[in-house]
Design an enzyme around this catalytic site. Structure first.
Site, PDB file in Angstrom:
ATOM      1  N   LYS A   1      15.714  -2.140 -40.073  1.00 12.37           N
ATOM      2  CA  LYS A   1      14.790  -1.074 -39.655  1.00 12.37           C
ATOM      3  C   LYS A   1      15.140   0.244 -40.363  1.00 12.37           C
ATOM      4  O   LYS A   1      14.270   0.926 -40.865  1.00 12.37           O
ATOM      5  CB  LYS A   1      14.845  -0.849 -38.136  1.00 12.37           C
ATOM      6  CG  LYS A   1      14.449  -2.065 -37.309  1.00 12.37           C
ATOM      7  CD  LYS A   1      14.296  -1.703 -35.829  1.00 12.37           C
ATOM      8  CE  LYS A   1      15.624  -1.323 -35.167  1.00 12.37           C
ATOM      9  NZ  LYS A   1      16.512  -2.443 -34.875  1.00 12.37           N
TER      10      LYS A   1
ATOM     11  N   ARG B   1      13.344   0.995 -26.259  1.00 13.15           N
ATOM     12  CA  ARG B   1      14.203  -0.181 -26.282  1.00 13.15           C
ATOM     13  C   ARG B   1      14.138  -0.958 -24.969  1.00 13.15           C
ATOM     14  O   ARG B   1      14.791  -1.985 -24.833  1.00 13.15           O
ATOM     15  CB  ARG B   1      15.636   0.291 -26.501  1.00 13.15           C
ATOM     16  CG  ARG B   1      16.347  -0.347 -27.688  1.00 13.15           C
ATOM     17  CD  ARG B   1      17.739   0.253 -27.707  1.00 13.15           C
ATOM     18  NE  ARG B   1      18.619  -0.271 -28.696  1.00 13.15           N
ATOM     19  CZ  ARG B   1      18.786   0.255 -29.914  1.00 13.15           C
ATOM     20  NH1 ARG B   1      18.059   1.275 -30.295  1.00 13.15           N
ATOM     21  NH2 ARG B   1      19.684  -0.246 -30.722  1.00 13.15           N
TER      22      ARG B   1
ATOM     23  N   ARG C   1      27.830  -5.679 -44.308  1.00 15.76           N
ATOM     24  CA  ARG C   1      27.731  -4.227 -44.136  1.00 15.76           C
ATOM     25  C   ARG C   1      29.111  -3.643 -43.816  1.00 15.76           C
ATOM     26  O   ARG C   1      29.492  -2.609 -44.347  1.00 15.76           O
ATOM     27  CB  ARG C   1      26.744  -3.931 -42.991  1.00 15.76           C
ATOM     28  CG  ARG C   1      26.559  -2.462 -42.662  1.00 15.76           C
ATOM     29  CD  ARG C   1      25.256  -2.197 -41.929  1.00 15.76           C
ATOM     30  NE  ARG C   1      25.418  -2.199 -40.475  1.00 15.76           N
ATOM     31  CZ  ARG C   1      24.421  -2.063 -39.606  1.00 15.76           C
ATOM     32  NH1 ARG C   1      23.175  -1.953 -40.041  1.00 15.76           N
ATOM     33  NH2 ARG C   1      24.638  -2.068 -38.312  1.00 15.76           N
TER      34      ARG C   1
ATOM     35  N   ARG D   1      24.976  -6.926 -28.585  1.00 17.85           N
ATOM     36  CA  ARG D   1      23.775  -6.102 -28.843  1.00 17.85           C
ATOM     37  C   ARG D   1      22.554  -6.996 -29.023  1.00 17.85           C
ATOM     38  O   ARG D   1      21.452  -6.654 -28.584  1.00 17.85           O
ATOM     39  CB  ARG D   1      23.992  -5.223 -30.072  1.00 17.85           C
ATOM     40  CG  ARG D   1      24.737  -3.930 -29.748  1.00 17.85           C
ATOM     41  CD  ARG D   1      25.503  -3.368 -30.926  1.00 17.85           C
ATOM     42  NE  ARG D   1      24.656  -2.952 -32.027  1.00 17.85           N
ATOM     43  CZ  ARG D   1      25.090  -2.786 -33.283  1.00 17.85           C
ATOM     44  NH1 ARG D   1      26.362  -3.001 -33.583  1.00 17.85           N
ATOM     45  NH2 ARG D   1      24.272  -2.396 -34.219  1.00 17.85           N
TER      46      ARG D   1
ATOM     47  N   ARG E   1      31.314   1.810 -37.865  1.00 21.08           N
ATOM     48  CA  ARG E   1      30.897   2.202 -36.518  1.00 21.08           C
ATOM     49  C   ARG E   1      31.643   1.393 -35.464  1.00 21.08           C
ATOM     50  O   ARG E   1      31.875   0.200 -35.643  1.00 21.08           O
ATOM     51  CB  ARG E   1      29.394   1.933 -36.357  1.00 21.08           C
ATOM     52  CG  ARG E   1      28.529   3.147 -36.617  1.00 21.08           C
ATOM     53  CD  ARG E   1      27.083   2.773 -36.765  1.00 21.08           C
ATOM     54  NE  ARG E   1      26.562   2.026 -35.628  1.00 21.08           N
ATOM     55  CZ  ARG E   1      25.318   1.577 -35.546  1.00 21.08           C
ATOM     56  NH1 ARG E   1      24.472   1.806 -36.524  1.00 21.08           N
ATOM     57  NH2 ARG E   1      24.911   0.898 -34.494  1.00 21.08           N
TER      58      ARG E   1
HETATM   59  P1  ADP Z   1      21.252  -0.784 -34.147  1.00 20.28           P
HETATM   60  O1  ADP Z   1      22.170  -0.738 -35.318  1.00 20.28           O
HETATM   61  O2  ADP Z   1      21.573  -1.836 -33.170  1.00 20.28           O
HETATM   62  O3  ADP Z   1      19.802  -0.723 -34.528  1.00 20.28           O
HETATM   63  P2  ADP Z   1      21.181   1.945 -33.101  1.00 20.28           P
HETATM   64  O4  ADP Z   1      21.856   2.769 -34.130  1.00 20.28           O
HETATM   65  O5  ADP Z   1      19.710   2.039 -32.984  1.00 20.28           O
HETATM   66  O6  ADP Z   1      21.623   0.441 -33.270  1.00 20.28           O
HETATM   67  O7  ADP Z   1      21.810   2.243 -31.661  1.00 20.28           O
HETATM   68  C1  ADP Z   1      23.197   2.153 -31.404  1.00 20.28           C
HETATM   69  C2  ADP Z   1      23.457   2.291 -29.898  1.00 20.28           C
HETATM   70  O8  ADP Z   1      22.894   3.525 -29.419  1.00 20.28           O
HETATM   71  C3  ADP Z   1      22.797   1.215 -29.036  1.00 20.28           C
HETATM   72  O9  ADP Z   1      23.560   0.037 -28.962  1.00 20.28           O
HETATM   73  C4  ADP Z   1      22.702   1.958 -27.681  1.00 20.28           C
HETATM   74  O10 ADP Z   1      23.937   2.015 -27.005  1.00 20.28           O
HETATM   75  C5  ADP Z   1      22.359   3.374 -28.102  1.00 20.28           C
HETATM   76  N1  ADP Z   1      20.895   3.561 -28.158  1.00 20.28           N
HETATM   77  C6  ADP Z   1      20.136   3.819 -29.271  1.00 20.28           C
HETATM   78  N2  ADP Z   1      18.836   3.926 -28.962  1.00 20.28           N
HETATM   79  C7  ADP Z   1      18.742   3.713 -27.615  1.00 20.28           C
HETATM   80  C8  ADP Z   1      17.673   3.675 -26.695  1.00 20.28           C
HETATM   81  N3  ADP Z   1      16.401   3.850 -27.080  1.00 20.28           N
HETATM   82  N4  ADP Z   1      17.973   3.423 -25.378  1.00 20.28           N
HETATM   83  C9  ADP Z   1      19.223   3.246 -24.975  1.00 20.28           C
HETATM   84  N5  ADP Z   1      20.278   3.262 -25.787  1.00 20.28           N
HETATM   85  C10 ADP Z   1      20.060   3.493 -27.103  1.00 20.28           C
END
Ligand code: ADP
Length: 197
Positions: free
Chosen positions: A13, A88, A127, A150, A139
């Site tokens: 994404k 989400r 990655r 996740r 991270r």
């Molecule tokens: P990914 O690499 O899984 O796409 P993100 O960078 O989008 O992850 O998000 C990392 C973390 O931030 C998630 O695992 C969650 O803890 C928190 N987070 C991000 N967006 C949301 C959301 N819309 N609602 C709740 N938690 C979120």
């Protein structure tokens, strides 16, 4: 144009969002990035979010909806924006509906990036290796165990958004297993169809 990017963690994404930003000049609103900034800045929200994020669970719906709602009022969101990582949960999707209605804005499309999940674990390990090789910090939630968690959170809490947006007639599927270029091409074709519709 207002669009949402849906798809499991690691589906690409972020990569595709970056390309849309460059091509269409609309900002990418990544709640993950916004939360990581809050953590780095040591704000109250950041302090609350950090522990939850490190385990791969979700930060509260109210907190993320609040951050997004504030962000939408900034000038650069006028021409449109791309939501990456939000909503989400179904509750967040309902909250987004009210936020948009209140701001008199309308969602144009929801892109679902479809991918094979075992391939995601492979991509994740790549990655991590690349991040280490580049001398950058990995991270805290980028390790295989948390990543699998996740993925399960995605299935339980985020995947229900697919039928939710399908019913509204907003969902478009993209094959996320193709090359980066090919995925971009699919997205551009979809946009062109939307503009001509
Ligand atoms: P990914 O690499 O899984 O796409 P993100 O960078 O989008 O992850 O998000 C990392 C973390 O931030 C998630 O695992 C969650 O803890 C928190 N987070 C991000 N967006 C949301 C959301 N819309 N609602 C709740 N938690 C979120």
């Amino acid at each position: 144009m207002i669009l949402i990017f849906l798809g499991p963690p690691g589906a690409g994404k972020g990569t595709q969002a970056q390309r849309i930003v460059e091509k269409f000049g609309i900002p990418q609103l990544s709640t993950g990035d916004m939360l990581r900034e809050a953590v780095a800045a040591g704000t109250e929200i950041g302090k609350k979010a950090k522990a939850v994020m490190d385990t791969g669970n979700l930060v509260s719906d109210e907190i993320v909806a609040g951050i997004v709602s504030e962000r939408l009022d900034q000038l650069d969101c006028k021409p449109g924006f791309l939501l990456d990582g939000f909503p989400r949960t179904l509750v967040q999707a309902e909250m987004l509906d009210s936020i948009l209605a209140e701001k008199k804005r309308e969602l144009d499309v929801v892109l679902e990036l479809k991918v094979d999940e075992e391939a995601l674990v492979f991509r994740l390990n790549n990655r991590i290796a690349e991040t280490i090789a580049a001398g950058n910090e990995v991270r805290a939630d980028d390790n295989e165990e948390t990543f699998r968690h996740r993925l399960s959170v995605y299935h339980e809490q985020t995947a229900p958004l697919i039928p939710f947006y399908e019913k509204k007639g907003l969902l478009k599927e993209v094959n996320g297993m193709a090359s980066i270029e090919d995925v971009s091409d699919q997205i551009h074709t979809l946009f062109a169809e939307l503009e001509n519709a």
